[in-house]
Design an enzyme around this catalytic site. Structure first.
Site, mmCIF file in Angstrom:
data_model
loop_
_atom_site.group_PDB
_atom_site.id
_atom_site.type_symbol
_atom_site.label_atom_id
_atom_site.label_comp_id
_atom_site.label_asym_id
_atom_site.label_seq_id
_atom_site.Cartn_x
_atom_site.Cartn_y
_atom_site.Cartn_z
ATOM 1 N N SER A 54 36.358 44.119 49.541
ATOM 2 C CA SER A 54 36.509 45.542 49.371
ATOM 3 C C SER A 54 36.480 46.532 50.324
ATOM 4 O O SER A 54 36.365 46.048 51.541
ATOM 5 C CB SER A 54 34.945 45.922 48.580
ATOM 6 O OG SER A 54 34.932 47.293 48.349
ATOM 7 N N GLY A 99 38.794 40.722 37.287
ATOM 8 C CA GLY A 99 38.793 38.979 37.111
ATOM 9 C C GLY A 99 39.702 38.857 35.759
ATOM 10 O O GLY A 99 40.141 37.950 35.580
ATOM 11 N N GLY A 111 33.561 35.614 37.452
ATOM 12 C CA GLY A 111 33.505 37.288 36.909
ATOM 13 C C GLY A 111 34.758 37.314 36.330
ATOM 14 O O GLY A 111 35.014 38.605 36.185
ATOM 15 N N ALA A 112 35.046 36.401 35.368
ATOM 16 C CA ALA A 112 36.639 36.855 34.750
ATOM 17 C C ALA A 112 36.468 37.481 33.207
ATOM 18 O O ALA A 112 37.463 37.543 32.653
ATOM 19 C CB ALA A 112 37.366 35.521 34.678
ATOM 20 N N ASN A 113 35.183 37.744 32.769
ATOM 21 C CA ASN A 113 35.223 38.540 31.507
ATOM 22 C C ASN A 113 35.706 39.765 31.427
ATOM 23 O O ASN A 113 35.699 40.365 30.355
ATOM 24 C CB ASN A 113 33.702 37.927 30.896
ATOM 25 C CG ASN A 113 32.764 38.702 31.701
ATOM 26 O OD1 ASN A 113 32.445 38.295 32.814
ATOM 27 N ND2 ASN A 113 32.220 39.911 31.204
ATOM 28 N N GLY A 159 37.290 43.560 33.882
ATOM 29 C CA GLY A 159 37.692 44.237 35.069
ATOM 30 C C GLY A 159 39.089 43.309 35.718
ATOM 31 O O GLY A 159 39.662 42.708 34.994
ATOM 32 N N TYR A 201 25.935 46.315 50.471
ATOM 33 C CA TYR A 201 27.204 46.053 49.788
ATOM 34 C C TYR A 201 28.024 46.056 50.826
ATOM 35 O O TYR A 201 28.756 44.913 50.915
ATOM 36 C CB TYR A 201 27.416 47.201 48.797
ATOM 37 C CG TYR A 201 28.972 47.031 48.206
ATOM 38 C CD1 TYR A 201 29.029 46.073 47.398
ATOM 39 C CD2 TYR A 201 29.973 47.817 48.501
ATOM 40 C CE1 TYR A 201 30.294 45.650 46.596
ATOM 41 C CE2 TYR A 201 31.211 47.664 47.640
ATOM 42 C CZ TYR A 201 31.395 46.438 46.833
ATOM 43 O OH TYR A 201 32.469 46.341 46.331
#
Length: 304
Positions: A151, A28, A22-24, A26, A177
């Site tokens: 979280s 990440g 998920g590094a694209n 925020g 969540y």
């Protein structure tokens, strides 16, 4: 008074390989940019290849000689997880850092390609499978780490609902969540126990506090409206929110099984330090049961 840990405290990462899910965008993206800036070879493991390439280009624009590549990974598909693990292992026989960062939050009820609840499947089971499939590439590497991002939501209406893990009978997006992020912590703690006898690889967890990211896009309308007022006042930047992950990944003093989060305003903002997770997260019997169920659901067993 303790000196705050900042980006300037990240040691040089030359010769190290970091895989970040998920590094694209925020947290990440900020994690990837910081590690690339310290010399790491960074792999952006993302669902959307085009967005991943755009993120890699942004990092390259800001970091001279950055070594950044993109790997397709859809954590909502075990077939994709297996394919990504095969690709990563063939290109990178040794991996120093696996940062399980990607996640979804408060989504409407949806299922993954394998029939899992989307939040549980992506946030926990996908990362569980990826870690297990890549572990043999981490274990021989001195100082390697698995960092999983949880979280504050792991405290909110959170439990592991073994009688309905996929929320088939009824669905509560907040509780779903909470279950997924609680599972992230239980996975970290159980993984660390299993790693303890296998050299220097450690498992660590982190959380960003209240950070301004795209995760809030799936919040209920009323909560989203309130967030537009409150978040600008309370939320810290994604770069600041990434600091606990970066400390967990790079600080030489980190110990396996630790949990890092912000140090101020009840862990909503500030600089990273060791924090304590909820009492429920430390339940050994639940951790072990969750591990066993996760192996059964994913078909992935760990070499440790």
């Amino acid at each position: 008074m303790t000196t705050p840990w900042t980006m300037d405290d990240i040691p040089r990462q030359d010769g190290r390989v970091a895989v970040i899910t998920g590094a694209n965008s925020g947290l990440g993206f900020e994690t990837a940019r910081a590690l690339a800036g310290r010399g790491a070879a960074v792999v952006l493991a993302v669902r959307d290849i085009d967005k991943g390439k755009q993120a890699a280009a942004r990092i390259a624009d800001q970091v001279p000689d950055a070594d950044v590549t993109v790997q397709h990974l859809n954590l909502g598909s075990l077939a994709s997880v297996r394919a990504a693990a095969t690709d990563l292992g063939s290109v990178h026989p040794r991996i120093d850092l696996l940062i399980n960062n990607a996640g979804v939050m408060y989504t409407p009820q949806q299922k993954t390609a394998d029939g899992f609840d989307l939040q549980f499947g992506v946030n926990h089971l996908g990362h569980f499978a990826l870690t297990g499939l890549l572990l043999d590439h981490l274990l021989p590497v001195p100082g390697s780490r698995v960092v999983t991002v949880s979280s504050f939501g792991h405290r909110i209406r959170a439990d592991i609902h073994f009688d309905d893990l996929q929320w088939d009978r009824s669905y509560d997006r907040v509780a779903a969540y909470g279950q997924a992020k609680l599972a992230n912590l239980m996975f970290t703690y159980e993984l660390q126990r299993r790693l303890a006898a296998h050299g220097s690889t450690v498992a660590v967890a982190a959380h960003p506090g209240s950070a301004s990211t795209e995760l809030s896009r799936n919040m209920p309308a009323i909560a989203r409206a309130a967030a537009t007022v409150v978040m600008p006042l309370l939320a810290q930047s994604a770069a600041q929110g990434a600091l606990p992950t970066l400390r967990a990944a790079t600080d030489p003093s980190v110990l396996g099984g630790q949990y890092y989060g912000p140090d101020r305003m009840r862990e909503t903002r500030g600089f990273p330090r060791v924090v304590t997770s909820s009492p429920a997260s430390y339940d050994l019997a639940t951790q072990r049961r969750l591990w066993s169920v996760s192996e059964q659901l994913t078909g992935v067993t760990f070499s440790a």
